[in-house]
Design a protein around this motif. Structure first.
Motif, short mmCIF file in Angstrom:
data_model
loop_
_atom_site.label_atom_id
_atom_site.label_comp_id
_atom_site.label_asym_id
_atom_site.label_seq_id
_atom_site.Cartn_x
_atom_site.Cartn_y
_atom_site.Cartn_z
N VAL A 30 0.84 -1.20 0.00
CA VAL A 30 0.00 0.00 0.00
C VAL A 30 0.88 1.25 0.00
O VAL A 30 0.58 2.22 -0.71
CB VAL A 30 -0.96 0.01 1.21
N GLN A 31 1.95 1.23 0.74
CA GLN A 31 2.83 2.40 0.82
C GLN A 31 3.43 2.74 -0.55
O GLN A 31 3.51 3.91 -0.92
CB GLN A 31 3.96 2.16 1.84
N ALA B 36 3.49 6.30 -5.23
CA ALA B 36 3.36 6.40 -6.69
C ALA B 36 2.24 7.35 -7.09
O ALA B 36 2.37 8.11 -8.05
CB ALA B 36 3.11 5.02 -7.30
N TYR B 37 1.14 7.33 -6.36
CA TYR B 37 0.00 8.20 -6.70
C TYR B 37 0.17 9.61 -6.16
O TYR B 37 0.03 10.59 -6.89
CB TYR B 37 -1.31 7.59 -6.18
N GLN B 38 0.48 9.71 -4.87
CA GLN B 38 0.49 11.03 -4.23
C GLN B 38 1.79 11.80 -4.43
O GLN B 38 1.76 13.01 -4.66
CB GLN B 38 0.24 10.87 -2.72
N ASP C 246 -1.80 -9.33 -5.03
CA ASP C 246 -0.71 -8.44 -4.63
C ASP C 246 -1.12 -6.97 -4.73
O ASP C 246 -0.27 -6.10 -4.80
CB ASP C 246 0.52 -8.68 -5.51
N GLY C 247 -2.41 -6.72 -4.75
CA GLY C 247 -2.92 -5.37 -4.92
C GLY C 247 -3.33 -4.72 -3.63
O GLY C 247 -2.72 -4.94 -2.59
N TYR D 298 -7.71 2.04 -1.47
CA TYR D 298 -7.91 2.96 -2.59
C TYR D 298 -8.46 4.30 -2.09
O TYR D 298 -7.99 5.36 -2.49
CB TYR D 298 -8.87 2.34 -3.61
N LYS D 299 -9.42 4.23 -1.18
CA LYS D 299 -10.02 5.46 -0.63
C LYS D 299 -9.00 6.25 0.17
O LYS D 299 -8.95 7.48 0.08
CB LYS D 299 -11.23 5.13 0.22
#
Length: 57
Positions: A2-3, A8-10, A28-29, A35-36
């Motif tokens: 998750v990290q 990658a997104y933020q 592995d997701g 997601y939220k």
């Protein structure tokens, strides 16, 4: 895991919301709750589109 998606997104801006949504529910997701937390928006599963075939005789 998750990290990495969070960075990658933020931070890195190397993944889009659409791409991030494709890993929700994978082994592995991430989860819909993850997601939220990452995007700030609720996960909405993509609608499946049924394919129909029409045959005319």
């Amino acid at each position: 895991m998750v990290q990495i998606f969070t960075w990658a997104y933020q931070d890195w801006k190397t993944i889009s919301k659409e791409t991030l949504a494709t890993v929700v529910g994978l082994p592995d997701g991430i989860t819909a709750d993850d997601y939220k937390v990452i995007t700030g928006e609720a996960y909405v599963a993509p609608a499946t589109q049924a394919t129909t075939t029409s045959t005319a005789n």
